[in-house]
Design a protein around this motif. Structure first.
Motif, mmCIF file in Angstrom:
data_model
loop_
_atom_site.group_PDB
_atom_site.id
_atom_site.type_symbol
_atom_site.label_atom_id
_atom_site.label_comp_id
_atom_site.label_asym_id
_atom_site.label_seq_id
_atom_site.Cartn_x
_atom_site.Cartn_y
_atom_site.Cartn_z
ATOM 1 N N ASP A 295 -9.848 -0.844 -1.211
ATOM 2 C CA ASP A 295 -10.549 -1.496 1.000
ATOM 3 C C ASP A 295 -9.656 -2.190 1.449
ATOM 4 N N LYS A 296 -9.586 -3.171 0.757
ATOM 5 C CA LYS A 296 -8.402 -4.722 1.994
ATOM 6 C C LYS A 296 -7.308 -4.067 0.903
ATOM 7 N N LEU A 297 -6.719 -3.720 0.355
ATOM 8 C CA LEU A 297 -5.570 -2.737 0.096
ATOM 9 C C LEU A 297 -4.966 -1.908 1.304
ATOM 10 N N LEU A 298 -5.694 -1.484 1.896
ATOM 11 C CA LEU A 298 -5.387 -0.853 2.855
ATOM 12 C C LEU A 298 -5.196 -0.852 4.338
ATOM 13 N N VAL A 299 -6.064 -2.301 4.531
ATOM 14 C CA VAL A 299 -5.890 -3.280 5.897
ATOM 15 C C VAL A 299 -4.610 -4.408 5.879
ATOM 16 N N GLY A 300 -4.246 -4.285 4.748
ATOM 17 C CA GLY A 300 -3.058 -5.059 4.891
ATOM 18 C C GLY A 300 -3.515 -6.602 3.940
ATOM 19 N N GLY A 301 -4.574 -6.065 2.639
ATOM 20 C CA GLY A 301 -4.615 -7.238 1.879
ATOM 21 C C GLY A 301 -3.252 -7.671 0.813
ATOM 22 N N VAL A 302 -2.783 -8.495 0.731
ATOM 23 C CA VAL A 302 -2.573 -8.797 -0.963
ATOM 24 C C VAL A 302 -2.974 -9.803 -1.648
ATOM 25 N N ILE B 255 -3.813 -11.795 -4.971
ATOM 26 C CA ILE B 255 -3.682 -12.665 -6.693
ATOM 27 C C ILE B 255 -4.243 -12.705 -7.900
ATOM 28 N N TYR B 256 -3.823 -12.317 -8.958
ATOM 29 C CA TYR B 256 -4.688 -12.387 -10.368
ATOM 30 C C TYR B 256 -4.241 -13.336 -10.453
ATOM 31 N N VAL B 257 -5.030 -13.757 -10.982
ATOM 32 C CA VAL B 257 -4.313 -15.115 -13.052
ATOM 33 C C VAL B 257 -5.458 -14.885 -13.574
ATOM 34 N N GLU B 258 -4.586 -14.306 -15.043
ATOM 35 C CA GLU B 258 -5.699 -13.289 -16.062
ATOM 36 C C GLU B 258 -6.477 -14.466 -16.365
ATOM 37 N N HIS B 259 -7.499 -13.848 -16.722
ATOM 38 C CA HIS B 259 -8.876 -14.102 -17.681
ATOM 39 C C HIS B 259 -9.570 -15.036 -16.307
ATOM 40 N N GLU B 260 -9.653 -14.894 -15.110
ATOM 41 C CA GLU B 260 -10.587 -15.247 -14.353
ATOM 42 C C GLU B 260 -11.007 -14.318 -13.934
ATOM 43 N N GLU B 261 -12.746 -15.368 -13.224
ATOM 44 C CA GLU B 261 -13.316 -13.994 -13.144
ATOM 45 C C GLU B 261 -13.428 -13.585 -12.142
ATOM 46 N N GLU B 262 -12.317 -13.425 -10.765
ATOM 47 C CA GLU B 262 -11.995 -12.853 -9.543
ATOM 48 C C GLU B 262 -10.793 -13.178 -9.166
ATOM 49 N N ILE B 263 -10.826 -12.019 -8.108
ATOM 50 C CA ILE B 263 -9.109 -11.479 -7.305
ATOM 51 C C ILE B 263 -8.967 -11.987 -5.983
ATOM 52 N N ILE B 264 -8.079 -13.024 -6.020
ATOM 53 C CA ILE B 264 -7.992 -13.455 -4.733
ATOM 54 C C ILE B 264 -7.592 -12.727 -3.302
ATOM 55 N N CYS B 265 -7.847 -12.536 -2.411
ATOM 56 C CA CYS B 265 -7.262 -11.533 -1.731
ATOM 57 C C CYS B 265 -7.308 -12.550 0.081
ATOM 58 N N TYR B 266 -5.296 -12.559 0.270
ATOM 59 C CA TYR B 266 -5.451 -12.843 1.873
ATOM 60 C C TYR B 266 -5.168 -11.680 2.546
ATOM 61 N N ILE B 267 -5.706 -11.814 3.646
ATOM 62 C CA ILE B 267 -5.061 -10.457 4.774
ATOM 63 C C ILE B 267 -3.771 -10.624 5.659
ATOM 64 N N LEU B 268 -2.870 -10.534 5.546
ATOM 65 C CA LEU B 268 -2.182 -10.540 5.966
ATOM 66 C C LEU B 268 -1.247 -9.299 6.808
ATOM 67 N N LEU B 269 -2.469 -8.691 7.726
ATOM 68 C CA LEU B 269 -1.914 -7.091 8.196
ATOM 69 C C LEU B 269 -0.631 -7.103 9.399
ATOM 70 N N ASN B 270 -0.171 -6.387 9.049
ATOM 71 C CA ASN B 270 1.132 -6.616 9.733
ATOM 72 C C ASN B 270 0.710 -5.179 11.487
ATOM 73 N N LYS B 271 0.181 -5.211 12.435
ATOM 74 C CA LYS B 271 -0.270 -4.537 13.235
ATOM 75 C C LYS B 271 0.673 -3.378 14.771
ATOM 76 N N GLU B 272 0.906 -2.773 14.186
ATOM 77 C CA GLU B 272 2.013 -2.221 14.838
ATOM 78 C C GLU B 272 1.135 -1.957 15.882
ATOM 79 N N LYS B 273 1.785 -2.741 17.372
ATOM 80 C CA LYS B 273 1.269 -2.376 19.067
ATOM 81 C C LYS B 273 2.223 -2.287 19.597
ATOM 82 N N ARG B 274 2.291 -1.344 20.953
ATOM 83 C CA ARG B 274 2.784 -1.532 22.546
ATOM 84 C C ARG B 274 2.147 -2.294 23.056
ATOM 85 N N GLY B 275 2.591 -2.865 23.820
ATOM 86 C CA GLY B 275 2.694 -3.956 24.825
ATOM 87 C C GLY B 275 1.483 -3.465 26.020
ATOM 88 N N LEU B 276 0.895 -4.573 26.589
ATOM 89 C CA LEU B 276 -0.224 -4.478 27.376
ATOM 90 C C LEU B 276 1.231 -3.275 28.852
#
Length: 507
Positions: A107-114, A116-137
């Motif tokens: 789900d988060k991959l499809l909204v710009g998630g990056v 980071i998984y350190v092997e053997h950790e019990e969670e994976i870290i996600c940063y949302i860095l979505l590049n929103k393409e939009k037109r101006g006002l």
């Protein structure tokens, strides 16, 4: 009523089931299997001090500057320990969260998630860095204005929220986050004033949105059709606007708004039939001008519905209703026309609709030329060929002009549809057929509701104190109360007595 969609909802237990700890190789295989397109993924594996790290995301959804400067540089170039806590503390981004389930990762991959998984950790870290393409006002396209703000909503919900928050700087403004769509979830905001809006209206709108079980919602106009009280009637029951000032005016008067991602329009509810004849310009003019133009729109909509059917009825049956001089002119004009009035009117109305639709689909400059030149050429040719009369061309042109006076494109479309059944009734029963059709429309409108509120309010049920908010504009200092018909928490806008005080500086 719950609307069934094409996709089945997952249980909360399935969504929260953890897949960690897991080896980097197995995680990479699972990701590639779920998103098989190589061009859709970047996957990098790094190693430091015997620890392995997997970094992955969807490249075209990610803001490259944030990825390179604020995530990759501190992660790979600074000497930090590769643990989840250390990474979250050292990377200067506030969007970092821990994720445990594979469904959340996708789900988060499809909204710009990056990730980071350190092997053997019990969670994976996600940063949302979505590049929103939009037109101006830009200026509004479908709601043209002469006076007042002309800025329009865009397809970015965050931009639209920014505009609304800037215009309504109040702690009572609520922008409640919801999601709609099962296979392709879309962000949505329920917008209302907590101290003013009727709780039943807010709860009803929220419940209808949460009960939707559909795969995807493309736009606010599509969402509106799912949420309306009745799906089988021709009248719009919720307002659609691309003007932020129209939405802010509505919510500060107790209504509920809905913003949705990827849509340049907002939904306003509850609405009445008369709401669609109100323009934001009415508030920016003096109250006398605003009242005049509002009356003009009421008359024009009635005229647009009835004038062509009335022509068919009186020419076919009720000759006595026509003055003698005009009757002679009509007779001379129709002398060469081989069709009965009903077929003649249908033919010309159909030609007008073709021109209107063609003009709307062509590029702007070409469409304007097509509408003007096409109407003149085809109308003149039809008269000279004996297919129609001059009188009917005038009648149909007046009807078309009257339908354009509606500020709402949705109501204008409804008027165009209603006119054709009324023409059939006029051709079959004359004036009595028109009266039967109008009575049927009124009875139908009386039964309609918008978010549970009467559609013809304040005319039915009668609420005389609300007339100055609907049928005419009163002087500003007398417009001190909100509409009683909507049963709001706070009916009072300001003190009429205080607003009436006018003192010079030396008094």
């Amino acid at each position: 009523m719950r609307k069934r969609g094409l996709f089945k909802k997952q249980s909360d237990q399935e969504k929260k089931e953890s897949i960690f700890p897991i080896s980097i190789k197995v995680l990479e295989e699972k990701i590639r299997k779920e998103l098989p397109g190589k061009q859709d993924l970047f996957i990098q594996e790094h190693e430091q001090n015997g620890k392995k790290l997997l970094l992955f995301g969807v490249p075209y959804l990610i803001e490259k500057v944030d990825l390179n400067d604020y995530l990759l540089e501190p992660l790979l170039e600074k000497k930090i320990n590769w643990t989840n806590e250390e990474i979250l503390n050292e990377i200067p981004l506030s969007t970092g969260v821990k994720v445990t389930s594979f469904e959340e990762i996708i789900d988060k991959l499809l909204v710009g998630g990056v990730f980071i998984y350190v092997e053997h950790e019990e969670e994976i870290i996600c940063y949302i860095l979505l590049n929103k393409e939009k037109r101006g006002l830009d200026k509004a396209e479908t709601e043209s204005l002469v006076l007042g703000p002309k800025i329009a909503f865009t397809e970015s919900i965050s931009t639209n929220m920014n505009i609304i928050r800037f215009r309504v700087r109040s702690k009572d403004l609520v922008m409640e986050e919801l999601k709609v769509g099962e296979s392709i979830p879309t962000d949505l905001r329920l917008v209302y004033m907590k101290s003013i809006a009727n709780e039943d209206d807010v709860n009803t709108m929220r419940q209808r949105i949460e009960d939707l079980d559909v795969d995807k919602i493309e736009d606010a106009i599509v969402l509106k059709q799912y949420l309306e009280d009745s799906e089988l009637n021709v009248f719009p029951q919720f307002e659609i606007t691309e003007l932020p000032d129209r939405l802010t005016y509505a919510i500060t008067h107790g209504k509920v708004g809905v913003l949705i991602e990827n849509s340049p329009s907002a939904i306003i509810a509850p609405a009445t039939f008369f709401s669609f004849l109100e323009s934001t310009e009415d508030r920016y003019m003096r109250w006398q001008s605003g009242t005049f133009f509002r009356f003009l729109r009421f008359i024009s909509i009635f005229f647009a519905i009835t004038v062509t059917p009335a022509y068919v009825a009186v020419v076919t049956y009720q000759y006595g209703l026509i003055p003698m001089q005009l009757l002679i002119s009509i007779g001379q004009s129709r002398a060469q026309v081989p069709f009965p009035p009903l077929l003649e009117a249908f033919l010309l109305e159909f030609m007008i609709e073709l021109l209107r639709e063609a003009g709307a689909r062509l590029p702007t400059k070409v469409g304007q030329t097509m509408g003007i030149v096409g109407g003149i050429v085809i109308g003149q040719a039809a008269v000279e060929a004996g297919l129609t009369s001059n009188i009917l061309i005038i009648v149909v042109a007046m009807s078309a002009l009257a339908s354009f006076t509606s500020p709402s494109y949705l109501l204008g479309s409804s008027v165009r549809i209603i006119r054709f059944p009324l023409m059939l009734l006029a051709g079959a029963l004359g004036v009595f057929g028109i009266m039967f059709g109008i009575c049927f429309i009124i009875i139908h409108a009386i039964r309609l509701t918008s978010l549970g509120r009467p559609y013809l309010s304040p005319l039915y049920p009668l609420q005389l104190k609300d007339f100055n908010n609907v049928f005419f504009r009163s002087p500003p200092r007398y417009d001190s109360n909100r509409m009683k018909s909507f049963l709001l928490k706070d009916q009072r806008r300001f003190s009429k007595e205080e607003a009436a005080k006018k003192q010079d500086i030396d008094e």
